[in-house]
Each structure stands twice: as structure tokens, then as C-alpha cells.
Design a protein around this motif. Structure first.
Motif, short mmCIF file in Angstrom:
data_model
loop_
_atom_site.label_atom_id
_atom_site.label_comp_id
_atom_site.label_asym_id
_atom_site.label_seq_id
_atom_site.Cartn_x
_atom_site.Cartn_y
_atom_site.Cartn_z
N ILE A 523 2.69 -11.62 -0.62
CA ILE A 523 3.15 -10.32 -1.12
C ILE A 523 2.59 -9.09 -0.05
N LEU A 524 1.20 -9.01 -0.26
CA LEU A 524 0.59 -7.92 0.72
C LEU A 524 0.37 -8.48 2.16
N GLY A 525 -0.19 -9.56 2.35
CA GLY A 525 -0.52 -10.08 3.53
C GLY A 525 -2.04 -10.04 3.72
N ARG A 526 -2.66 -10.77 4.56
CA ARG A 526 -4.20 -10.86 4.72
C ARG A 526 -5.00 -9.51 4.86
N GLU A 527 -4.26 -8.78 5.89
CA GLU A 527 -4.93 -7.53 6.27
C GLU A 527 -4.87 -6.46 5.01
N LEU A 528 -3.81 -6.14 4.43
CA LEU A 528 -3.79 -5.12 3.33
C LEU A 528 -4.42 -5.69 2.14
N PHE A 529 -4.44 -7.19 1.88
CA PHE A 529 -5.19 -7.52 0.67
C PHE A 529 -6.73 -7.31 0.80
N ASP A 530 -7.06 -7.88 1.96
CA ASP A 530 -8.66 -7.88 2.27
C ASP A 530 -9.16 -6.56 2.30
N PHE A 531 -8.51 -5.24 3.01
CA PHE A 531 -8.87 -4.28 2.81
C PHE A 531 -9.01 -3.56 1.32
N ALA A 532 -7.94 -3.90 0.68
CA ALA A 532 -7.91 -3.44 -0.67
C ALA A 532 -8.92 -3.98 -1.80
N PHE A 533 -9.30 -5.32 -1.36
CA PHE A 533 -10.11 -6.16 -2.31
C PHE A 533 -11.65 -5.69 -1.92
N PHE A 550 -9.14 -2.39 -11.39
CA PHE A 550 -8.61 -3.20 -10.38
C PHE A 550 -7.35 -3.09 -9.97
N PHE A 551 -6.21 -2.97 -10.97
CA PHE A 551 -4.89 -2.91 -10.49
C PHE A 551 -4.76 -1.36 -9.73
N ARG A 552 -5.33 -0.54 -10.36
CA ARG A 552 -5.18 0.82 -9.36
C ARG A 552 -5.53 0.77 -7.97
N THR A 553 -6.56 0.22 -8.11
CA THR A 553 -7.45 0.27 -6.63
C THR A 553 -6.73 -0.60 -5.62
N MET A 554 -6.24 -1.78 -6.17
CA MET A 554 -5.33 -2.44 -5.22
C MET A 554 -4.22 -2.07 -4.75
N GLU A 555 -3.48 -1.15 -5.69
CA GLU A 555 -2.13 -0.46 -5.34
C GLU A 555 -2.80 0.82 -4.06
N ASP A 556 -3.74 1.51 -4.45
CA ASP A 556 -4.18 2.49 -4.07
C ASP A 556 -4.75 2.44 -2.69
N ALA A 557 -5.38 1.10 -2.40
CA ALA A 557 -6.03 0.92 -0.96
C ALA A 557 -5.24 0.23 -0.06
N GLY A 559 -1.59 0.67 -0.52
CA GLY A 559 -0.48 1.51 -0.37
C GLY A 559 0.86 0.74 -0.83
N THR A 560 0.76 -0.03 -1.72
CA THR A 560 1.77 -0.85 -2.32
C THR A 560 2.14 -0.77 -3.67
N ASP A 561 3.18 -0.73 -4.17
CA ASP A 561 3.35 -0.52 -5.78
C ASP A 561 3.44 -1.92 -6.18
N LEU A 562 2.54 -2.38 -7.18
CA LEU A 562 2.39 -3.74 -7.55
C LEU A 562 2.61 -3.51 -9.07
N ASP A 563 3.09 -2.71 -9.42
CA ASP A 563 3.06 -2.60 -11.01
C ASP A 563 3.82 -3.96 -11.57
#
Length: 791
Positions: A523-533, A550-557, A559-563
Motif C-alpha cells: 500500500i505505502l511502499g517501504r520508503e513511506l512506511f519506514d519513515f512513518a513507523f 498510531f493510525f493518525r501518525t501513520m497517515e500524517d507522516a 501523507g496517505t489516507d489509510l482510514d
């Protein structure tokens, strides 16, 4: 089929059927997540008004080895950093889970007898545990409870919780100091399991003590729930406050201790040789043995009657645990990774060698290296792995881990299987990894087990992959490993309280892990996910996050709507099951009659010849063949003959088109309309493997938002430069699709193996048995109305 205009192709993405709001898988989570506040921001970060309580402990305790009992006294300094005035305090008395009236005992249920293989049988282990529960005198015996000025404090014990009524209200910014003393009997950790206990070794008559939940601990008080005083039932673990610990433990002087924190009186409790070995270990490139196996075996044989007090100090930790035994072999090695540096250590009996001496400390260091890479820098000075009765349990700076070799029945030598080796490495990675989640990122385990177990299990799989390429996968590290559970009807959403989960391992560990892998890889790819996590770990280091954070930080960092993903994967039991229902191929009609009529002739010739026509061939005499004069123009030309009218119409069309439109008519691309249905209910990205006529394979990734207009059915346009021969959805099994049989077009044959077995011949003669049954029926028929039978 041919399309006369590209306009028709471009319009087909508009959904034919709109879905109702209740079916909208992409509606936002405002109805489920708490409203952001100044304490917890909408971004998922701690707000500018974030606060957190604190509790500092001074503990003095002693171990009575013969009675297997602990006596202790503690001074707690409780800091009220909240904006609230408190009239009472709550403490956790987790040892009370061993009392007969504990909720864990009175509410225990068992599978229906219909579900048992033999409802009239019970294992020796289960019977032993039942008997031990009935006779074990467990639980805290609380002595005095008093304020710092000596005033006795009123308290009430509610099973595994204890309320202390304050002599006066504790206002914001104030602290309260009080003392209490207590004692309890240590449970047999091999019989009564509750994350603590002792293990007895019959051969040398010694014990290993792994001691946790061993002192009354402050319950957490925070903005979301107030006091977290849910009863300890066994599954929901511990929610605690950070603080500093000053702990002294007195026990036999031939015991070796592993504990949270740093040893502050090494000169008093370690020999000069041991201290020198520890010094060497700090700069060593491999583990240095501090207490050798020979030294441990010597201690096993001679019980000392003298006592020794070990003194440990730990700063900014949420708990304190320890382990001791005269059986312990002890090795250590220093590490430095990023800004983290310290000492990795292992403690284990001779029964754990050669496995533990080879791998334990190495696994500890590996864990810190890998977790630092993906989350936060390990802040503590030591990290320890202890082998004993607990198969796997975590505390700050110390983890209790299982896994031992077995004795070969013929040679008597200790040996281990491949599974034992990797299971032991995995449990060390997992339990040491818990230092990060939840010992530092301090989530509420009593409420949400997945926030520590799921996130940590995900990190564990990353560390395992970095250990070696073909690491033995004992845990579902890939989404495909969760498929059987996703098919199950016996499941609850991940967002279920820890004590109400039906399948704890799958719900709290495996499914969150699989979901995070899907987020990272698909869904996010490693670069976006690793930064957000990593941002989540950084934001909530030494703080208490909730699921919403956790949910909001992963979306905020990211830049992806994951609701849509949180709603489906965490709040429902829907599964991924996306089916390819059909494919139609199109090419743009060139309008050139020479080309188009030749194409239609080819299509006609490709049609199968009917049975009747096949049978008439060579056997049916036709009139037109015997009367040639009946033939005219139409017999000489078929429907696919190009006429001057066709040519003139085409030439007029070409004159009316501009150059771009003419180029469109000459397009050689292939257009496919692919029909998909969402059978499982969970929306997911489409991952399409397109195999072309040349043998080339192309992967096309389509975001989950493709389902936003209709989450049940959709039609997608696929464009290729050459004919497509097959299409596969989710070819790498990366979305946990529960039915791969409907993921391909054309459908693939399912391959399996047919197992042959021998039939066991029935005992006796079947005809004799059958005749016996007939005779019984005849007797029934001969019965008279008065109950007698005919002779």
C-alpha cells in the motif's frame, strides 16, 4: 470485439451502480476514533498539553530459597502530573491471580466436551495444574500501608487491584510518598503459569527463579481511560507508569542475578575475576563468559548458607524484574549501534548449552541493531536474555526466554533440532524487542494487546529476515500465513479488548503483523512506511499512545489516507477475496474496409463448424451445384467483399479527421475490460500480472481507491501493446487473499496430492452381522399387543 470510438472506452470507468453510505469502505474514521484534543493532536502526535503520571520506587526484598517465598518493603513516590485532583490511588496486585477468588479462576471456561477428542480424558499436566491451583497458597499478603509520616492508610483490595484512600486530596503538581510491606509464595512456573515463577531441577535439586509482578505496582492513570484498573485475567498484560527504581535483593550468596537496571555494588557481589571478565566483555567482538559452566556446576553441588545483597538502579523504566539461580552460566558482550551502546548479556543453566552459549547474546545484539534501524535508538545501558521456566516474557532490560537442547536417549549428549534453534532465536528477538514496544513506546497492554504484540511481531519478522536469507519461518511473517485465520468464522476484530479475543495468537500477533507487511510492501511502499513507523516510535518514546495515535501518525507522516485500511483490517473480520469474473478484448476499429472486413472474415472463419454442417459435407447434394445457372453476383462475393461504396465512405471519413484522430484510428493497442468482484468484503489494491503473447510479464499496481465508487464490483480497463494471454490478481500472495482459485483468467487447475491408504478389514462376517440384524427385526415384528412374542 471492436470499438468504433475511444470515447466508449474512456466512459466505462464511471460506476453503473452507486453504493449506499453504509457500504462505503472509504468513509472516514470520525465515527470510531476519539476527537483530537490538546493532549492528543489530530496528527497523532502528543499535544502541547500532553501529561503523564510518574512513580518512583525504592524496594528492599529477600528471597527465601527453601520456602520459595519473597518478603519485601517498598516506598513509592507518586507524582500527580495530571490536571486532575485525586482522592485515591490504585495499585496492581498481580500475584493475586493465584488466589481462588481471582477473576481469572472464577471466570475460566473450557471447550465444549463435543470439541474434545476424548471428553473423558485429561492430560497429566492439566490435572497437575488443577491440583496445584487448589492447594497453592498464592497471592500477596499485605502488611502495613502507611504514609511517609507513619500515618496508617486505609485501603481496599478488589481481587488483583488495591485502592489506597488518601488522607487528603492530591492536587495537580503534587506528589505523595507512602510505604507498604508484603510477602508471597512463588508459584511453580512449570505448573502454574503466570509470567513468573520458579523451575525445579530434580537432578541437582536447584531452582531457577524468574521473578516478575512481584511487588505492588501503581496502576496507570491517563487522559483516555482515567484509572486503568481492569482486573488481571491473564491475557491483558500490564499498563504502568515510568519512574526510577532503587532495588536491593538479598539471597544466597552463591546465586547469580540478572535484573532490570545496572548493578551498583559489583565490588561487593562479584569476584575480582568476574569483574575483570565483565570489563573485557565491553569491548569484545564475541561473548565473554563471566561465569563459566564449570563454575556454575560447582555452585550447584554446594549450597551456601551465607547471604548477599545485590543493588540495582534503573532510570526511567516502567517496571522491574529479576532472575536468580546458582545454576546460571553468564556471558556478555558490549555493543555499539548508532547512538546506542551498552552490554548484552545472557544467563542460562548448563541444560541450555550448547544452544544458548552459541546464539543468545548474539540474538540480543542483533535485535538492538535491527530495531534501532526501524524504530528508535535503544536508550538503556543493558539488555539481557534469561533462560528459565517462562517460555517468553518481557520486562525493561530483561527478557525471560525458552528453548533448550534435548538429551539424546542413546548417547546422553545434548542436541537440538533446526526448529528448536530458530524458535529460540525468534523468542529472544521477540522478547528483547518488547523493550521498544511497550517498554519504551508505552501502550496500554491491558486494553489493546495488538499495540505491543502486533507491532513487535512485525519488527521481529524484519529482524529475522536480516539474520539469514532462509530463516526458518515459524511465525506467519507473510500475509499468506494468515489466510487460514482470515477464512475462519471464529474470530474477532483486532480492535477487541485483550480479554475478549477469541484466537489470541492470530488476533494480537499474526493479523496485525500481516497488516503491517501489506501496508509496507503493497500500500505505502517501504520508503513511506519506514519513515512513518519511525516517526510513530520517535513521537511516543517514553509516552503512552493509543490506537488512534498510531493510525493518525501513520497517515500524517506518510501523507496517505489509510482510514479504509484501518476500518477493514482492524475493525472488521472481513477478508480479502477478489475474483476476476470475466475479460473482454477490444481493438480500435480502423474504419478501413480493407482491414475491417478482413478482420471480420478471420473472426467468422475462427468460429467452430456445427455438427450438422460437418455431417452434410460430402453427403448432401445441393441444387445450385446441379444447376449452375442459378448463381449470380452474390454467389461470387461474400459479406466480407470490399465494395466501392465502402471505399468512398472511408475516404470521406478520413478527409474529415485531423492528424491526431487519424493516428487514433491506426492504433494497434489491445484494450481489455476486466470485471472484478469483491467477495470477501475487504477492499485492497489490485496487483495484476499481465502475461503477453510474447511471454513477457508485466505487473500493474492499482491503489485500493479503485473500489471507492462500488466496493463490491468494478470493471477496469487494461491496455497492452500485444495480445494478453492470461491475467493474475495478486500473483505474489501479498494481500492475504483467501481464495486464489478465482484470481486467474483463464482459471488455473488446482494442484494437490491424492493420499492412498489401506482399508482396515471389518471384524467378523458382514453377512452374519446383517442376518443378525434381520432376526432382531423379525422378533420385533412378532411382538403381540400384550407384549408377548410368538414362539
Amino acid at each position: 470485439m471492436r470499438l468504433s470510438s475511444l470515447l466508449m472506452l474512456l466512459c466505462i470507468s464511471v460506476p453503473a451502480i452507486a453504493q449506499s453510505p453504509s457500504d462505503d469502505k472509504f468513509r472516514q474514521l470520525e465515527d470510531l476514533l476519539p476527537t483530537p484534543t490538546s493532549i492528543r493532536a489530530a496528527s497523532g502526535a502528543p499535544g502541547h498539553a500532553y501529561w503523564q503520571q510518574r512513580a518512583d520506587y525504592v524496594i528492599r526484598a529477600s528471597l527465601d530459597e527453601d520456602k520459595r517465598a519473597i518478603t519485601g518493603a517498598e516506598t513509592i513516590t507518586y507524582h500527580n502530573n495530571s490536571p486532575d485532583t485525586l482522592n485515591y490511588l490504585w495499585l496492581q496486585l498481580d500475584q493475586n491471580i493465584f488466589k481462588p477468588d481471582a477473576d481469572a479462576n472464577t471466570t475460566a471456561t473450557y471447550p465444549s466436551r463435543d470439541a474434545w477428542k476424548n471428553p473423558n480424558a485429561m492430560s497429566f499436566t492439566a490435572m497437575h495444574s488443577l491440583n496445584e491451583h487448589a492447594k497453592f497458597d498464592g497471592g500477596f499478603k499485605i502488611g502495613t500501608v502507611k504514609a511517609a509520616n507513619g500515618q496508617a492508610l486505609k485501603y481496599v483490595i478488589n481481587r488483583t487491584m488495591m485502592r489506597i484512600d488518601l488522607p487528603q486530596s492530591l492536587k495537580p503538581g503534587e506528589k505523595f510518598v507512602f510505604d507498604l510491606d508484603w510477602k508471597y509464595n512463588i508459584n511453580d512456573g512449570m505448573v502454574l503459569w503466570a509470567r513468573t515463577g520458579y523451575e525445579h531441577f530434580k537432578e541437582d535439586k536447584n531452582d531457577i527463579f524468574e521473578i516478575a509482578q512481584w511487588y505492588p505496582r501503581m496502576a496507570a492513570y491517563y487522559d483516555v481511560y482515567g484509572w486503568q484498573h481492569k482486573q488481571f485475567l491473564g491475557s491483558g498484560e500490564f499498563t504502568l507508569e515510568f519512574g526510577d527504581y532503587d532495588v536491593q535483593i538479598t539471597l544466597p550468596d552463591d546465586h547469580i542475578i540478572s535484573a532490570t537496571g545496572e548493578l551498583s555494588n559489583a565490588d561487593n557481589v562479584l569476584t575480582a575475576v568476574q569483574r575483570e571478565r565483565l570489563k573485557q566483555a565491553r569491548t569484545a567482538s564475541k561473548p565473554i563468559v563471566i561465569v563459566t559452566q564449570a563454575e556454575a556446576e560447582k555452585a550447584e553441588k554446594s549450597r551456601s548458607t551465607a547471604q548477599k545483597t545485590w543493588h540495582f538502579k534503573a532510570k526511567n523504566v516502567r517496571d522491574f524484574a529479576w532472575a536468580s539461580s546458582r545454576k546460571f552460566i553468564w556471558d556478555a558482550q558490549g555493543y555499539k549501534t548508532g547512538s546506542s551502546s551498552g552490554l548484552a548479556m545472557s544467563f542460562y543453566p548448563k541444560e541450555a548449552n550448547p544452544l544458548w552459549g552459541q546464539y543468545s547474546t548474539q540474538a540480543v545484539i542483533h535485535t538492538i541493531e535491527q530495531y534501532n534501524k526501524y524504530s528508535l535508538e535503544y536508550p538503556y545501558p543493558v539488555a539481557q536474555s534469561v533462560n528459565g521456566p517462562q517460555g517468553g516474557m518481557e520486562y525493561p532490560m530483561i527478557a525471560f526466554n525458552g528453548g533448550r537442547p534435548t538429551k539424546d536417549k542413546k548417547t546422553g549428549e545434548l542436541t537440538y533440532s533446526k526448529q528448536t534453534k530458530y524458535a529460540m532465536i525468534s523468542v529472544i528477538i521477540h522478547e528483547v524487542g518488547h523493550n521498544y514496544f511497550p517498554m519504551i513506546v508505552n501502550s496500554d497492554e491491558r486494553q489493546w494487546s495488538w499495540m505491543d504484540e502486533g507491532l513487535n511481531s512485525f519488527m521481529q519478522t524484519l529482524a529475522e529476515r536480516a539474520w539469514e536469507e532462509n530463516y526458518l519461518d515459524l511465525f506467519p511473517s507473510e500475509p499468506r500465513g494468515i489466510v487460514d485465520y482470515m477464512r475462519s468464522k471464529n474470530q474477532t476484530p483486532i480492535m477487541t479488548n485483550s480479554e475478549s479475543v477469541l484466537q489470541f495468537g492470530n488476533n494480537a500477533y499474526a493479523k496485525p503483523t500481516a497488516g503491517l507487511h501489506i501496508l509496507r510492501e503493497t500500500i505505502l511502499g517501504r520508503e513511506l512506511f519506514d519513515f512513518a513507523f519511525k516517526e510513530y516510535a520517535r513521537r511516543w518514546k517514553f509516552k503512552r499512545p493509543t490506537p488512534a495515535d498510531f493510525f493518525r501518525t501513520m497517515e500524517d507522516a506518510s501523507g496517505t489516507d489509510l482510514d479504509w485500511f484501518w476500518r477493514g483490517w482492524f475493525y472488521t473480520t472481513d477478508a480479502t477475496d477478489i475474483s476476476i469474473d470475466g475479460i473482454a478484448q477490444y481493438q480500435v476499429s480502423s474504419k478501413d474496409p480493407e482491414v475491417e472486413k478482413a478482420w471480420r472474415r478471420e473472426q467468422k472463419n475462427a468460429e467452430p463448424t456445427s455438427t450438422a454442417v460437418q455431417r452434410n459435407k460430402g453427403t448432401l447434394t445441393r441444387r445450385i451445384d446441379t444447376q449452375p445457372g442459378l448463381k449470380d453476383f452474390y454467389n461470387e462475393h461474400d459479406d466480407f467483399t470490399v465494395t466501392n461504396k465502402d471505399r468512398n465512405t472511408y475516404n470521406e471519413l478520413i478527409k474529415s479527421l485531423d492528424e491526431d484522430e487519424k493516428a487514433m484510428l491506426k492504433s494497434s493497442k489491445y484494450y481489455y475490460l476486466v470485471d472484478f468482484s469483491n467477495i470477501g468484503g475487504l477492499v485492497m489494491p489490485l496487483i495484476l500480472e499481465i502475461e503477453l503473447q510474447s511471454g513477457k510479464k508485466v505487473i500493474e499496481r492499482i491503489p485500493a481507491e479503485v473500489w471507492r465508487y462500488n466496493s463490491k464490483k468494478l470493471t477496469k480497463l487494461v491496455v497492452t501493446n500485444e495480445p494478453m494471454v492470461s491475467l493474475t490478481q495478486d500473483p505474489y500472495m501479498e494481500t492475504a487473499d483467501i481464495d486464489m482459485n478465482n484470481n486467474s483468467w483463464p482459471r488455473k487447475i488446482t494442484r494437490s496430492r491424492l493420499e492412498l491408504f489401506k482399508m482396515t478389514p471389518p471384524a467378523g462376517n458382514m453377512m452374519i452381522d446383517f442376518n443378525t440384524l434381520l432376526k432382531k427385526d423379525e422378533k420385533k415384528d412378532d411382538t403381540k399387543a400384550d407384549g408377548t412374542t410368538e414362539k
